[in-house]
Motif scaffolding. Structure first.
Motif, mmCIF file in Angstrom:
data_model
loop_
_atom_site.group_PDB
_atom_site.id
_atom_site.type_symbol
_atom_site.label_atom_id
_atom_site.label_comp_id
_atom_site.label_asym_id
_atom_site.label_seq_id
_atom_site.Cartn_x
_atom_site.Cartn_y
_atom_site.Cartn_z
ATOM 1 N N LYS A 194 0.842 -1.197 0.000
ATOM 2 C CA LYS A 194 0.000 0.000 0.000
ATOM 3 C C LYS A 194 0.875 1.244 0.000
ATOM 4 O O LYS A 194 1.886 1.297 0.688
ATOM 5 N N VAL A 195 0.461 2.264 -0.743
ATOM 6 C CA VAL A 195 1.161 3.543 -0.763
ATOM 7 C C VAL A 195 0.606 4.415 0.355
ATOM 8 O O VAL A 195 -0.611 4.516 0.533
ATOM 9 N N ARG A 196 1.512 5.029 1.068
ATOM 10 C CA ARG A 196 1.145 5.972 2.125
ATOM 11 C C ARG A 196 1.992 7.218 1.953
ATOM 12 O O ARG A 196 3.127 7.145 1.496
ATOM 13 N N GLU A 197 1.463 8.361 2.337
ATOM 14 C CA GLU A 197 2.253 9.592 2.324
ATOM 15 C C GLU A 197 2.753 9.833 3.742
ATOM 16 O O GLU A 197 1.967 9.897 4.692
ATOM 17 N N VAL A 198 4.061 9.930 3.879
ATOM 18 C CA VAL A 198 4.694 10.141 5.174
ATOM 19 C C VAL A 198 5.699 11.274 5.024
ATOM 20 O O VAL A 198 6.620 11.186 4.202
ATOM 21 N N ALA A 199 5.507 12.322 5.769
ATOM 22 C CA ALA A 199 6.412 13.476 5.758
ATOM 23 C C ALA A 199 6.643 13.990 4.334
ATOM 24 O O ALA A 199 7.756 14.308 3.941
ATOM 25 N N GLY A 200 5.579 14.036 3.545
ATOM 26 C CA GLY A 200 5.664 14.557 2.196
ATOM 27 C C GLY A 200 6.231 13.600 1.164
ATOM 28 O O GLY A 200 6.359 13.954 0.003
ATOM 29 N N GLU A 201 6.579 12.401 1.569
ATOM 30 C CA GLU A 201 7.112 11.385 0.658
ATOM 31 C C GLU A 201 6.076 10.291 0.464
ATOM 32 O O GLU A 201 5.350 9.942 1.397
ATOM 33 N N SER A 247 7.554 9.510 -11.032
ATOM 34 C CA SER A 247 7.215 8.573 -12.113
ATOM 35 C C SER A 247 6.890 7.184 -11.572
ATOM 36 O O SER A 247 6.012 6.499 -12.090
ATOM 37 N N SER A 248 7.563 6.755 -10.509
ATOM 38 C CA SER A 248 7.249 5.455 -9.890
ATOM 39 C C SER A 248 5.844 5.460 -9.305
ATOM 40 O O SER A 248 5.108 4.484 -9.425
ATOM 41 N N LEU A 249 5.478 6.562 -8.678
ATOM 42 C CA LEU A 249 4.129 6.688 -8.118
ATOM 43 C C LEU A 249 3.083 6.672 -9.228
ATOM 44 O O LEU A 249 2.046 6.019 -9.103
ATOM 45 N N LEU A 250 3.369 7.353 -10.325
ATOM 46 C CA LEU A 250 2.458 7.357 -11.474
ATOM 47 C C LEU A 250 2.241 5.936 -11.978
ATOM 48 O O LEU A 250 1.100 5.501 -12.172
ATOM 49 N N LEU A 251 3.329 5.193 -12.189
ATOM 50 C CA LEU A 251 3.216 3.814 -12.665
ATOM 51 C C LEU A 251 2.437 2.964 -11.670
ATOM 52 O O LEU A 251 1.556 2.192 -12.061
ATOM 53 N N TYR A 252 2.749 3.087 -10.390
ATOM 54 C CA TYR A 252 2.050 2.319 -9.357
ATOM 55 C C TYR A 252 0.546 2.598 -9.418
ATOM 56 O O TYR A 252 -0.260 1.667 -9.440
ATOM 57 N N ASN A 253 0.185 3.863 -9.459
ATOM 58 C CA ASN A 253 -1.237 4.227 -9.438
ATOM 59 C C ASN A 253 -1.966 3.816 -10.719
ATOM 60 O O ASN A 253 -3.124 3.404 -10.666
#
Length: 90
Positions: free
Chosen positions: A8-15, A37-43
């Motif tokens: 699961k993706v989580r946002e922690v301290a802006g990351e 770009s990694s987040l884009l691919l993941y989503n």
């Protein structure tokens, strides 16, 4: 291949980070930071079956990058995701 549904993706301290979610909560032994770009691919690719060509298409649709560069980046992303059990083959 598919993105591991236990991640699961989580946002922690802006990351944006990916963590394995286990039976008793989050397993902090597997935490990977994602760049834009990694987040884009993941989503774009989570929740469905995909191949490297799909990742290439996501990158070329979003960024001004040629297909050869996008393919190299997509292959690297898949390789690193697999090494961290973030992609599973079904």
């Amino acid at each position: 291949m598919r993105i591991n549904p236990k991640m699961k993706v989580r946002e922690v301290a802006g990351e944006h980070i990916v963590m394995r979610v286990g039976v008793n909560g989050t397993d902090m032994t597997t935490v990977i930071a994602l760049n834009e770009s990694s987040l884009l691919l993941y989503n774009q690719l989570r929740g469905r079956e995909f191949g490297v060509d799909d990742a290439v298409r996501v990158l070329t649709d979003e960024y001004e990058v040629d297909e050869t560069t996008a393919r190299l980046d997509a292959e690297k992303w898949v390789r690193e995701m697999r090494q961290n059990d973030m992609i599973i083959d079904e």
